[in-house]
Design a protein around this motif. Structure first.
Motif, PDB file in Angstrom:
ATOM      1  N   GLY A 109       0.805  -1.216   0.000  1.00 37.01           N
ATOM      2  CA  GLY A 109       0.000   0.000   0.000  1.00 37.01           C
ATOM      3  C   GLY A 109       0.838   1.265   0.000  1.00 37.01           C
ATOM      4  O   GLY A 109       2.047   1.237   0.224  1.00 37.01           O
ATOM      5  N   ASP A 154      -3.419   5.299  -1.725  1.00 34.67           N
ATOM      6  CA  ASP A 154      -4.605   4.509  -1.391  1.00 34.67           C
ATOM      7  C   ASP A 154      -5.586   5.261  -0.494  1.00 34.67           C
ATOM      8  O   ASP A 154      -6.731   4.837  -0.349  1.00 34.67           O
ATOM      9  CB  ASP A 154      -4.205   3.193  -0.709  1.00 34.67           C
ATOM     10  CG  ASP A 154      -3.475   2.248  -1.649  1.00 34.67           C
ATOM     11  OD1 ASP A 154      -3.888   2.140  -2.817  1.00 34.67           O
ATOM     12  OD2 ASP A 154      -2.497   1.623  -1.213  1.00 34.67           O
ATOM     13  N   PHE A 202      -1.536  10.037   8.476  1.00 38.14           N
ATOM     14  CA  PHE A 202      -1.179   8.862   7.691  1.00 38.14           C
ATOM     15  C   PHE A 202       0.284   9.048   7.321  1.00 38.14           C
ATOM     16  O   PHE A 202       0.648  10.061   6.732  1.00 38.14           O
ATOM     17  CB  PHE A 202      -2.027   8.772   6.414  1.00 38.14           C
ATOM     18  CG  PHE A 202      -3.471   8.469   6.661  1.00 38.14           C
ATOM     19  CD1 PHE A 202      -3.969   7.180   6.506  1.00 38.14           C
ATOM     20  CD2 PHE A 202      -4.353   9.465   7.043  1.00 38.14           C
ATOM     21  CE1 PHE A 202      -5.303   6.890   6.733  1.00 38.14           C
ATOM     22  CE2 PHE A 202      -5.687   9.191   7.271  1.00 38.14           C
ATOM     23  CZ  PHE A 202      -6.167   7.905   7.120  1.00 38.14           C
ATOM     24  N   SER A 250      -2.350  -0.164  11.268  1.00 39.21           N
ATOM     25  CA  SER A 250      -1.550  -0.624  10.127  1.00 39.21           C
ATOM     26  C   SER A 250      -2.450  -0.903   8.937  1.00 39.21           C
ATOM     27  O   SER A 250      -3.564  -1.402   9.084  1.00 39.21           O
ATOM     28  CB  SER A 250      -0.795  -1.906  10.489  1.00 39.21           C
ATOM     29  OG  SER A 250       0.095  -1.646  11.534  1.00 39.21           O
ATOM     30  N   PHE A 251      -1.912  -0.654   7.765  1.00 35.22           N
ATOM     31  CA  PHE A 251      -2.612  -0.892   6.510  1.00 35.22           C
ATOM     32  C   PHE A 251      -2.847  -2.387   6.303  1.00 35.22           C
ATOM     33  O   PHE A 251      -1.949  -3.192   6.510  1.00 35.22           O
ATOM     34  CB  PHE A 251      -1.758  -0.337   5.363  1.00 35.22           C
ATOM     35  CG  PHE A 251      -2.330  -0.563   3.998  1.00 35.22           C
ATOM     36  CD1 PHE A 251      -3.315   0.254   3.498  1.00 35.22           C
ATOM     37  CD2 PHE A 251      -1.855  -1.594   3.196  1.00 35.22           C
ATOM     38  CE1 PHE A 251      -3.823   0.059   2.224  1.00 35.22           C
ATOM     39  CE2 PHE A 251      -2.357  -1.805   1.928  1.00 35.22           C
ATOM     40  CZ  PHE A 251      -3.347  -0.970   1.442  1.00 35.22           C
ATOM     41  N   ALA A 254      -6.499  -2.136   0.268  1.00 35.13           N
ATOM     42  CA  ALA A 254      -7.217  -1.012  -0.335  1.00 35.13           C
ATOM     43  C   ALA A 254      -7.924  -1.466  -1.594  1.00 35.13           C
ATOM     44  O   ALA A 254      -7.486  -2.397  -2.273  1.00 35.13           O
ATOM     45  CB  ALA A 254      -6.263   0.127  -0.660  1.00 35.13           C
ATOM     46  N   ALA A 269     -10.018   2.096   2.040  1.00 36.78           N
ATOM     47  CA  ALA A 269      -8.803   1.554   2.640  1.00 36.78           C
ATOM     48  C   ALA A 269      -9.131   0.982   4.021  1.00 36.78           C
ATOM     49  O   ALA A 269      -9.918   1.564   4.770  1.00 36.78           O
ATOM     50  CB  ALA A 269      -7.730   2.629   2.760  1.00 36.78           C
ATOM     51  N   PHE A 323      -7.652  -0.508   7.716  1.00 33.98           N
ATOM     52  CA  PHE A 323      -6.538  -0.468   8.651  1.00 33.98           C
ATOM     53  C   PHE A 323      -6.925  -1.241   9.913  1.00 33.98           C
ATOM     54  O   PHE A 323      -8.111  -1.333  10.245  1.00 33.98           O
ATOM     55  CB  PHE A 323      -6.199   0.978   9.040  1.00 33.98           C
ATOM     56  CG  PHE A 323      -5.566   1.764   7.924  1.00 33.98           C
ATOM     57  CD1 PHE A 323      -4.185   1.931   7.868  1.00 33.98           C
ATOM     58  CD2 PHE A 323      -6.345   2.328   6.929  1.00 33.98           C
ATOM     59  CE1 PHE A 323      -3.610   2.656   6.839  1.00 33.98           C
ATOM     60  CE2 PHE A 323      -5.769   3.056   5.895  1.00 33.98           C
ATOM     61  CZ  PHE A 323      -4.395   3.217   5.850  1.00 33.98           C
TER      62      PHE A 323
END
Length: 176
Positions: A38, A42, A91, A122-123, A126, A131, A133
């Motif tokens: 990512g 995104d 971000f 945390s990602f 997406a 998106a 997390f």
């Protein structure tokens, strides 16, 4: 080719086939696919000013465009024409993908968390205009979603019965 060589070749072929099958299945598994790196691109759909309601009062949010390794944003929650909370959301791009750092402040800009502490997400993955997390403790997931050019929604998810269940937390309309 003798019997021993034939057996050894067949065994090596089976082990190689098994290895390829395991590698292929691992790549198809959602948990592995979801670890996509990512980037801030995104979440760039969040850029702009947004307004909604929360707990009987207005909530304002604004996010800048991503630049360099960050995309900053803030929220202001109010009730009876008085602020109830501020929230800073940053971000940041890391080697593992974007993370979200969140700090909350009471009126008077009094921090809710300790000075060096922030909520960290945390990602996961997406899609177009969306998106996902996950909070560092693994208990909460957040979806940022632009449902139309005029609507941005933040959903909070929790585990229920072994699967993630999401509900709208904030629903914003674009401010022009």
């Amino acid at each position: 080719m003798n019997l021993f060589t034939s057996f050894r070749f067949d065994a090596m072929r089976r082990v190689a086939s098994l290895f390829i099958l395991i590698a292929f299945c691992t790549l198809l598994h959602p948990a592995v696919r979801a670890q996509s790196k990512g980037s801030l691109a995104d979440v760039s759909f969040m850029e702009g000013r947004w307004r909604g309601t929360f707990n009987g009062g207005p909530i304002d949010a604004a996010w800048a465009a991503p630049e360099g390794d960050n995309l900053p944003g803030f929220m202001r929650m109010m009730k009876d024409n008085k602020v109830t909370m501020y929230e800073m959301l940053i971000f940041e791009q890391t080697e593992k993908g974007p993370i979200v750092l969140v700090k909350h402040f009471k009126p008077g800009l009094i921090g809710s968390e300790e000075k060096d502490v922030s909520d960290r997400y945390s990602f996961i993955e997406a899609k177009k205009n969306q998106a996902l997390f996950e909070k560092s403790d693994g208990q909460v997931r957040i979806i940022y979603e632009k449902r139309s050019d005029h609507q941005l929604v933040i959903q909070r998810g929790r585990q229920e019965g072994g699967k993630w269940v999401f509900a709208d937390l904030f629903v914003f309309n674009r401010v022009r």
